[in-house]
Motif scaffolding. Sequence first.
Motif, short mmCIF file in Angstrom:
data_model
loop_
_atom_site.label_atom_id
_atom_site.label_comp_id
_atom_site.label_asym_id
_atom_site.label_seq_id
_atom_site.Cartn_x
_atom_site.Cartn_y
_atom_site.Cartn_z
N SER A 102 0.79 -1.23 0.00
CA SER A 102 0.00 0.00 0.00
C SER A 102 0.82 1.28 0.00
N SER A 103 2.14 1.17 0.09
CA SER A 103 2.98 2.37 -0.02
C SER A 103 3.17 2.73 -1.49
N ALA A 104 3.77 3.89 -1.74
CA ALA A 104 4.09 4.26 -3.12
C ALA A 104 5.04 3.24 -3.73
N THR A 105 6.01 2.80 -2.95
CA THR A 105 6.96 1.79 -3.43
C THR A 105 6.24 0.49 -3.76
N GLY A 106 5.32 0.09 -2.88
CA GLY A 106 4.58 -1.14 -3.10
C GLY A 106 3.70 -1.08 -4.32
N MET A 107 3.02 0.04 -4.53
CA MET A 107 2.12 0.15 -5.67
C MET A 107 2.88 0.15 -7.00
N THR A 108 4.01 0.86 -7.04
CA THR A 108 4.77 0.84 -8.29
C THR A 108 5.38 -0.54 -8.54
N ARG A 109 5.73 -1.25 -7.48
CA ARG A 109 6.22 -2.63 -7.65
C ARG A 109 5.14 -3.51 -8.26
N LEU A 110 3.91 -3.41 -7.75
CA LEU A 110 2.81 -4.21 -8.27
C LEU A 110 2.56 -3.90 -9.75
N ALA A 111 2.65 -2.61 -10.10
CA ALA A 111 2.44 -2.23 -11.50
C ALA A 111 3.52 -2.82 -12.39
N ARG A 112 4.78 -2.75 -11.94
CA ARG A 112 5.88 -3.30 -12.74
C ARG A 112 5.76 -4.81 -12.89
N GLU A 113 5.32 -5.48 -11.83
CA GLU A 113 5.12 -6.92 -11.92
C GLU A 113 4.07 -7.25 -12.97
N GLY A 114 2.98 -6.47 -12.98
CA GLY A 114 1.93 -6.69 -13.96
C GLY A 114 2.43 -6.49 -15.38
N LEU A 115 3.23 -5.45 -15.60
CA LEU A 115 3.80 -5.19 -16.93
C LEU A 115 4.74 -6.32 -17.33
N ALA A 116 5.54 -6.81 -16.38
CA ALA A 116 6.49 -7.90 -16.66
C ALA A 116 5.77 -9.18 -17.04
N GLN A 117 4.53 -9.32 -16.55
CA GLN A 117 3.72 -10.50 -16.87
C GLN A 117 2.99 -10.36 -18.21
N GLY A 118 3.21 -9.22 -18.89
CA GLY A 118 2.61 -9.03 -20.20
C GLY A 118 1.27 -8.32 -20.19
N ARG A 119 0.85 -7.77 -19.05
CA ARG A 119 -0.41 -7.05 -19.00
C ARG A 119 -0.34 -5.81 -19.90
N HIS A 120 -1.38 -5.59 -20.70
CA HIS A 120 -1.45 -4.39 -21.53
C HIS A 120 -1.93 -3.24 -20.67
N SER A 121 -1.20 -2.12 -20.71
CA SER A 121 -1.55 -0.99 -19.87
C SER A 121 -0.87 0.28 -20.38
N VAL A 122 -1.53 1.42 -20.20
CA VAL A 122 -0.91 2.70 -20.54
C VAL A 122 0.29 2.97 -19.64
N LEU A 123 0.38 2.25 -18.53
CA LEU A 123 1.51 2.44 -17.62
C LEU A 123 2.83 1.99 -18.23
N ASP A 124 2.76 1.20 -19.30
CA ASP A 124 3.98 0.74 -19.95
C ASP A 124 4.80 1.92 -20.48
N GLU A 125 4.12 2.92 -21.02
CA GLU A 125 4.82 4.10 -21.54
C GLU A 125 5.50 4.88 -20.42
#
Length: 318
Positions: free
Chosen positions: A187-210
């Motif tokens: 739930s921290s800023a560090t934790g949330m960005t980690r979760l987002a990066r993990e999702g991108l690494a798993q191939g999730r399509h997202s505007v966060l990739d840019e």
Amino acid sequence: MAKRYIGIDLGGTTVKLGIVDENGGLLYKAEKPTRGEEGPEASLARIADHARELAEAIGTPWSNVAGVGMGLPGFLDLEKGEIIRLTNIPWERVPVRSMLEAELGLPVAIDNDANAAALGEAWSGAGAGFNDLICITLGTGVGGGIIVGGRLVHGLSGMAGEIGHIPVEADGVRCGCGQRGCLETISSATGMTRLAREGLAQGRHSVLDEAEKRGELTTREIFAAAKDQDGLALDVVDRATDALGRVMAMLSVVNNPAAFIVGGGVSRAGDELFTPLRRSYAKHTLVEVANGVQILPARLGNDAGLIGAAGLVWNRGS
């Protein structure tokens, strides 16, 4: 003439100082370099000089200053008034209270910076008027402070309120504290960005990739994408707010606070954070316990720590 209180919020790079009135109103503030690498004696002597300059700047006689409070980022022995170890300044076993009292000729109170920020919000921020509340800071980590009957709760070793280290995932990632699956890892800023990066690494399509490719993946980007219904961003926000809501539910059946005050950089997301957080809290908390509990954004921003530090002296005498 009404008494004044000086608050000091010590950071690794800068030290913030403020002079505060009896109602928790900030009258004047300044920010100076910490220079902690020079050692505690030199740094504290300089901070004492800055405190005196603060009173002079608004024409407050030194005899009218009731005391000085200091919020510190690390582990403290509150009974002895000593720093055990700071998290971002290489100081260990420093008798900071007695050193500052010798420099200033005034009573000095110390506490960790999260407790100081909580007291600031309770004194003159979003928590004013509540006798029982819990403050939560969502930033690089997750900090907390507990107010019961108008006073800070410290516990046996001064660690009360370390809600960021409540485990919420048995097999979660390793936290900086050594445990696995702490709230801070989600739930921290560090934790949330980690979760987002993990999702991108798993191939999730997202505007966060840019944003990640630009090196600009932050919680601001995550909440903006969630507002636009980006699937990955929504999942990250849901997971972070669900974990925090569950911890708040646990705290509610222990303390039953009248309010949770949520601050820190992540809280700037506003409704994009508070709407799912309130929904999660309602889902996980007994109706009888949740009834009437308010979940509010912090009001004092970066001034909470220095106002609360000043309040350590006021709170002790009130």
